[in-house]
Design a protein around this motif. Structure first.
Motif, PDB file in Angstrom:
ATOM      1  N   ARG A   1       0.830  -1.212   0.000  1.00 20.25           N
ATOM      2  CA  ARG A   1       0.000   0.000   0.000  1.00 20.25           C
ATOM      3  C   ARG A   1       0.857   1.252   0.000  1.00 20.25           C
ATOM      4  N   GLY A   2       2.115   1.112   0.451  1.00 20.68           N
ATOM      5  CA  GLY A   2       3.009   2.261   0.557  1.00 20.68           C
ATOM      6  C   GLY A   2       3.662   2.598  -0.770  1.00 20.68           C
ATOM      7  N   VAL A   3       3.952   3.864  -0.965  1.00 15.94           N
ATOM      8  CA  VAL A   3       4.625   4.334  -2.172  1.00 15.94           C
ATOM      9  C   VAL A   3       5.829   5.173  -1.748  1.00 15.94           C
ATOM     10  N   TRP A   4       6.974   4.863  -2.353  1.00 18.95           N
ATOM     11  CA  TRP A   4       8.188   5.632  -2.131  1.00 18.95           C
ATOM     12  C   TRP A   4       8.327   6.674  -3.232  1.00 18.95           C
ATOM     13  N   VAL A   5       8.898   7.802  -2.912  1.00 24.76           N
ATOM     14  CA  VAL A   5       9.192   8.848  -3.889  1.00 24.76           C
ATOM     15  C   VAL A   5      10.652   9.231  -3.713  1.00 24.76           C
ATOM     16  N   ALA A   6      11.339   9.439  -4.824  1.00 21.43           N
ATOM     17  CA  ALA A   6      12.747   9.851  -4.782  1.00 21.43           C
ATOM     18  C   ALA A   6      13.004  10.850  -5.899  1.00 21.43           C
ATOM     19  N   LEU A   7      13.990  11.699  -5.680  1.00 19.38           N
ATOM     20  CA  LEU A   7      14.417  12.621  -6.728  1.00 19.38           C
ATOM     21  C   LEU A   7      15.108  11.855  -7.847  1.00 19.38           C
ATOM     22  N   THR A   8      14.906  12.278  -9.061  1.00 22.98           N
ATOM     23  CA  THR A   8      15.696  11.796 -10.181  1.00 22.98           C
ATOM     24  C   THR A   8      16.930  12.687 -10.252  1.00 22.98           C
TER      25      THR A   8
END
Length: 134
Positions: A98-105
């Motif tokens: 259910r979790g979503v990770w976000v990272a900078l490109t």
């Protein structure tokens, strides 16, 4: 009478805070506009840039939601737009589907590095001790 006076002072201070926030937010929007960013966009990039090394530059969306003053749906739309612009990438959390990770490109990190001095200059001017203009 004293309680009423204190209440008025409290309300006046609250309005000063709101006014300072609005002026600061609008000025950050103005200086970042040529870069295709707004104040909320930058705030997400800035939080991701500061992600703890043990998180490998990733941040869970739910953790961002607790630090960015946007509704969950507005934050989701903002992240989707940043992803379309190639500034962030989203991945599903393997431990919790259910979790979503976000990272900078790399492009997002470069844009953050380029715009960071502009945002910090606005903060220093409007919020710094010498810049307090009420």
């Amino acid at each position: 009478m004293a309680a009423k006076t204190a209440g008025v002072r409290l309300e006046d201070r609250w309005r000063e805070i709101l006014s300072l926030h609005a002026r600061t937010f609008c000025e950050i929007d103005r200086v970042l506009h040529p870069y295709g960013l707004g104040a909320s966009d930058f705030e997400v990039l800035d939080l991701l840039a500061a992600a703890a090394p043990e998180e490998h530059g990733h941040c869970r969306v739910q953790n961002l939601a607790g630090r960015v003053h946007l509704s969950q749906s507005a934050l989701s739309r903002l992240i989707a737009r940043l992803e379309r612009d190639g500034l962030v990438r989203r991945t599903v959390c393997l431990e919790d589907r259910r979790g979503v990770w976000v990272a900078l490109t790399p492009r997002g990190r470069d844009l953050h590095t380029e715009t960071l001095p502009l945002q910090r200059a606005v903060l220093a001017r409007l919020l710094g001790e010498d810049g307090e203009d009420g």
